[in-house]
Design a protein around this motif. Structure first.
Motif, mmCIF file in Angstrom:
data_model
loop_
_atom_site.group_PDB
_atom_site.id
_atom_site.type_symbol
_atom_site.label_atom_id
_atom_site.label_comp_id
_atom_site.label_asym_id
_atom_site.label_seq_id
_atom_site.Cartn_x
_atom_site.Cartn_y
_atom_site.Cartn_z
ATOM 1 N N PRO A 1 0.797 -1.227 0.000
ATOM 2 C CA PRO A 1 0.000 0.000 0.000
ATOM 3 C C PRO A 1 0.833 1.282 0.000
ATOM 4 C CG PRO A 1 -0.990 -1.604 1.456
ATOM 5 C CD PRO A 1 0.305 -2.208 0.992
ATOM 6 N N ALA A 2 1.951 1.306 0.741
ATOM 7 C CA ALA A 2 2.771 2.508 0.779
ATOM 8 C C ALA A 2 3.332 2.833 -0.602
ATOM 9 C CB ALA A 2 3.908 2.336 1.790
ATOM 10 N N THR A 3 3.757 1.802 -1.329
ATOM 11 C CA THR A 3 4.276 2.026 -2.670
ATOM 12 C C THR A 3 3.159 2.415 -3.629
ATOM 13 O OG1 THR A 3 5.960 0.357 -2.231
ATOM 14 C CG2 THR A 3 5.697 1.059 -4.501
ATOM 15 N N ALA A 4 1.975 1.848 -3.437
ATOM 16 C CA ALA A 4 0.833 2.240 -4.266
ATOM 17 C C ALA A 4 0.517 3.715 -4.064
ATOM 18 C CB ALA A 4 -0.378 1.380 -3.929
ATOM 19 N N ARG A 5 0.630 4.186 -2.835
ATOM 20 C CA ARG A 5 0.423 5.617 -2.587
ATOM 21 C C ARG A 5 1.447 6.444 -3.346
ATOM 22 N NH1 ARG A 5 -0.517 3.949 2.731
ATOM 23 N NH2 ARG A 5 1.578 4.576 3.394
ATOM 24 N N ALA A 6 2.699 5.991 -3.338
ATOM 25 C CA ALA A 6 3.739 6.720 -4.052
ATOM 26 C C ALA A 6 3.484 6.704 -5.560
ATOM 27 C CB ALA A 6 5.107 6.119 -3.738
ATOM 28 N N LEU A 7 3.059 5.557 -6.103
ATOM 29 C CA LEU A 7 2.750 5.469 -7.522
ATOM 30 C C LEU A 7 1.604 6.403 -7.892
ATOM 31 C CD1 LEU A 7 2.954 1.585 -7.913
ATOM 32 C CD2 LEU A 7 4.484 3.230 -9.032
ATOM 33 N N ALA A 8 0.565 6.403 -7.078
ATOM 34 C CA ALA A 8 -0.581 7.273 -7.344
ATOM 35 C C ALA A 8 -0.185 8.740 -7.230
ATOM 36 C CB ALA A 8 -1.720 6.953 -6.382
ATOM 37 N N GLY A 9 0.616 9.059 -6.235
ATOM 38 C CA GLY A 9 1.077 10.438 -6.074
ATOM 39 C C GLY A 9 1.902 10.897 -7.256
ATOM 40 N N TYR A 10 2.741 10.022 -7.756
ATOM 41 C CA TYR A 10 3.571 10.328 -8.934
ATOM 42 C C TYR A 10 2.689 10.654 -10.140
ATOM 43 C CZ TYR A 10 6.708 9.143 -12.867
ATOM 44 O OH TYR A 10 7.427 9.144 -14.035
ATOM 45 N N LEU A 11 1.702 9.796 -10.407
ATOM 46 C CA LEU A 11 0.819 10.026 -11.546
ATOM 47 C C LEU A 11 -0.048 11.262 -11.343
ATOM 48 C CD1 LEU A 11 -0.229 6.333 -12.240
ATOM 49 C CD2 LEU A 11 1.356 7.721 -13.578
ATOM 50 N N LEU A 12 -0.472 11.498 -10.103
ATOM 51 C CA LEU A 12 -1.293 12.674 -9.808
ATOM 52 C C LEU A 12 -0.511 13.958 -10.067
ATOM 53 C CD1 LEU A 12 -4.092 13.506 -8.685
ATOM 54 C CD2 LEU A 12 -3.062 13.526 -6.401
ATOM 55 N N ARG A 13 0.741 14.000 -9.645
ATOM 56 C CA ARG A 13 1.569 15.183 -9.904
ATOM 57 C C ARG A 13 1.801 15.369 -11.401
ATOM 58 N NH1 ARG A 13 4.067 17.450 -5.556
ATOM 59 N NH2 ARG A 13 3.896 16.331 -3.573
ATOM 60 N N GLY A 14 1.979 14.266 -12.105
ATOM 61 C CA GLY A 14 2.145 14.357 -13.545
ATOM 62 C C GLY A 14 0.931 14.952 -14.239
ATOM 63 N N LEU A 15 -0.250 14.595 -13.757
ATOM 64 C CA LEU A 15 -1.481 15.187 -14.298
ATOM 65 C C LEU A 15 -1.574 16.669 -13.954
ATOM 66 C CD1 LEU A 15 -4.078 12.381 -13.458
ATOM 67 C CD2 LEU A 15 -3.394 13.125 -15.753
ATOM 68 N N HIS A 16 -1.274 17.012 -12.713
ATOM 69 C CA HIS A 16 -1.408 18.401 -12.273
ATOM 70 C C HIS A 16 -0.532 19.356 -13.083
ATOM 71 C CE1 HIS A 16 -3.016 17.392 -7.973
ATOM 72 N NE2 HIS A 16 -3.958 17.350 -8.892
ATOM 73 N N CYS A 17 0.676 18.915 -13.428
ATOM 74 C CA CYS A 17 1.605 19.831 -14.100
ATOM 75 C C CYS A 17 1.457 19.802 -15.619
ATOM 76 C CB CYS A 17 3.045 19.523 -13.710
ATOM 77 S SG CYS A 17 3.726 18.012 -14.441
ATOM 78 N N GLY A 18 0.650 18.897 -16.149
ATOM 79 C CA GLY A 18 0.447 18.839 -17.587
ATOM 80 C C GLY A 18 1.383 17.898 -18.311
#
Length: 416
Positions: free
Chosen positions: A378-395
């Motif tokens: 789960p901790a790594t899944a959070r990191a993966l999701a956070g990575y993709l979320l930041r990628g979406l936010h910045c375009g």
């Protein structure tokens, strides 16, 4: 038949009651990451140089630098070591970004970039800055985040800083509500009491202006050694966050002030100096889980002059930004319009290079299937999701490229 246990229900109840205060304290101090977008950079502009055309001017100058020194994807890729589809994807996104939204976070500077001025002159600049920002917000040309860096809470400039902040906020309110993306920055913090004073000041303004409690937050600049290590030998950064009373939004590392305070010679003052890495590691641990975000500093090597010099400065800046991103510093400062191409190139390459692997691993995790040699927790899944979320936010990424819908991605990232 229900499973048998040994402990009485009263034991669990007693343990829960004993830890209730701890539970509340954990929730208060460590609410988790915020779901809102974090800008990838901050641009500082002296208050007397800020006008209605500042943001567009930075974008135009950044595009001109690209046209002059890396006019196409192959040229930019050759400078930065990008090849094939990645070079084309990054180049196209950088150009589009510079046309659409060249600056994500703008700080109108009344501190080092502005200096000491006659009182009436700074008064007028504070009022003009607020009016210009309000007009930009109204017509849609303001960056998503903008605000001021006031003078610090040291005795020599404290009253001036408070007055400038008051004038700026009051003038903004005269034109309507405060902008959603308003950001305030408190520089040169040395003791928690200075942060507490800033929090008190924000609360007083809210009460006097009829604003909701907690409406005003502020960034803390970490640019003195005392902000990292206190006179008693303990880490100061957690005390600064605590002293803010929930109003601290970010910690920003100040490359040159901090390096100089550590005795680092001018030629070696840089974001990747060991002294910088130590300070930023302390900041990172102190801020983890608090919702307080982190920003790296800047390089003072400007991409100007002949093409060979620009390319050299671009490679340096690109490498420093990528280094920061790998160390979970997702924001930094940019000092010149020609830094913007490599800010966005480094950021977009960072997310696009890892998109396929991150998407596959998150898909495997959410569907409870194996994904090659990696079994994520789960901790790594959070990191993966956070990575993709930041990628979406910045375009860097488009929604269709991410296998999880935005609400589910935000929940997986643990953002609130």
């Amino acid at each position: 038949m229900p499973a048998e246990t040994t402990l009485a229900e009263a034991v669990r109840t007693r343990i829960g009651a004993a830890l209730a205060a701890t539970d509340a304290e954990l929730a208060r101090r460590y609410p988790g990451d915020r779901a809102a977008r974090q800008p990838v950079h901050t641009v500082y502009v002296p208050a007397d140089a800020f006008d209605v055309g500042t943001v567009r001017d930075w974008g135009d100058r950044a595009l001109a630098a690209l046209d002059a020194h890396a006019p196409d994807a192959a040229a930019l890729g050759a400078v930065l070591g990008l090849t094939g589809d990645l070079a084309a994807e990054v180049h196209d996104r950088v150009r589009a970004k510079l046309r659409r939204e060249p600056v994500e976070d703008l700080r109108i500077d009344f501190e080092d970039g502005y200096g000491a001025r006659p009182g009436a002159e700074e008064d007028a600049a504070a009022v003009a800055a607020a009016r210009t920002l309000a007009a930009a917000v109204a017509d849609g040309t303001a960056p998503p985040y903008a605000g001021i860096r006031m003078k610090c809470m040291e005795a020599a400039v404290r009253d001036r800083g408070i007055r400038t902040l008051d004038l700026f906020l009051t003038t903004l309110l005269d034109g309507g509500a405060l902008p959603d993306g308003l950001v305030l920055t408190l520089p040169k913090v040395t003791f928690p009491e200075q942060v507490a004073a800033m929090a008190d000041l924000c609360g007083e303004f809210e009460r006097a202006a009829g604003l909701p409690a907690g409406r005003l937050g502020f960034e803390i600049q970490i640019e003195t050694t005392q902000a990292v290590l206190g006179p008693d030998g303990t880490a100061t950064v957690p005390r600064l966050i605590d002293a803010a009373g929930g109003r601290a939004t970010a910690l920003h590392y100040g490359t040159f002030d901090y390096s100089a305070a550590c005795g680092v010679s001018a030629a070696h003052q840089a974001m990747d100096h060991p002294a910088a890495d130590h300070a930023k590691a302390v900041m990172q641990v102190a801020a983890a889980g608090t919702g307080v975000r982190l920003s790296d500093g800047s390089t003072n090597v400007l991409p100007v002059g002949p093409t060979a010099d620009v390319h050299s400065a671009w490679r340096l800046h690109y490498g420093l930004v990528r280094r920061s991103l790998a160390r979970a510093y997702y924001q930094g400062w940019d000092m010149h319009p020609a830094h913007l191409p490599t800010r966005y190139a480094a950021t977009y390459a960072f997310y696009r290079e890892g998109l396929a692997a991150a998407a596959a691993r998150l898909t495997a995790y959410t569907s409870r299937t194996a994904s090659g040699p990696v079994l994520d927790e789960p901790a790594t899944a959070r990191a993966l999701a956070g990575y993709l979320l930041r990628g979406l936010h910045c375009g860097a990424l488009a929604p269709g490229e991410v296998p999880v819908p935005l609400p589910a991605l935000t929940a997986l990232a643990g953002a609130a």
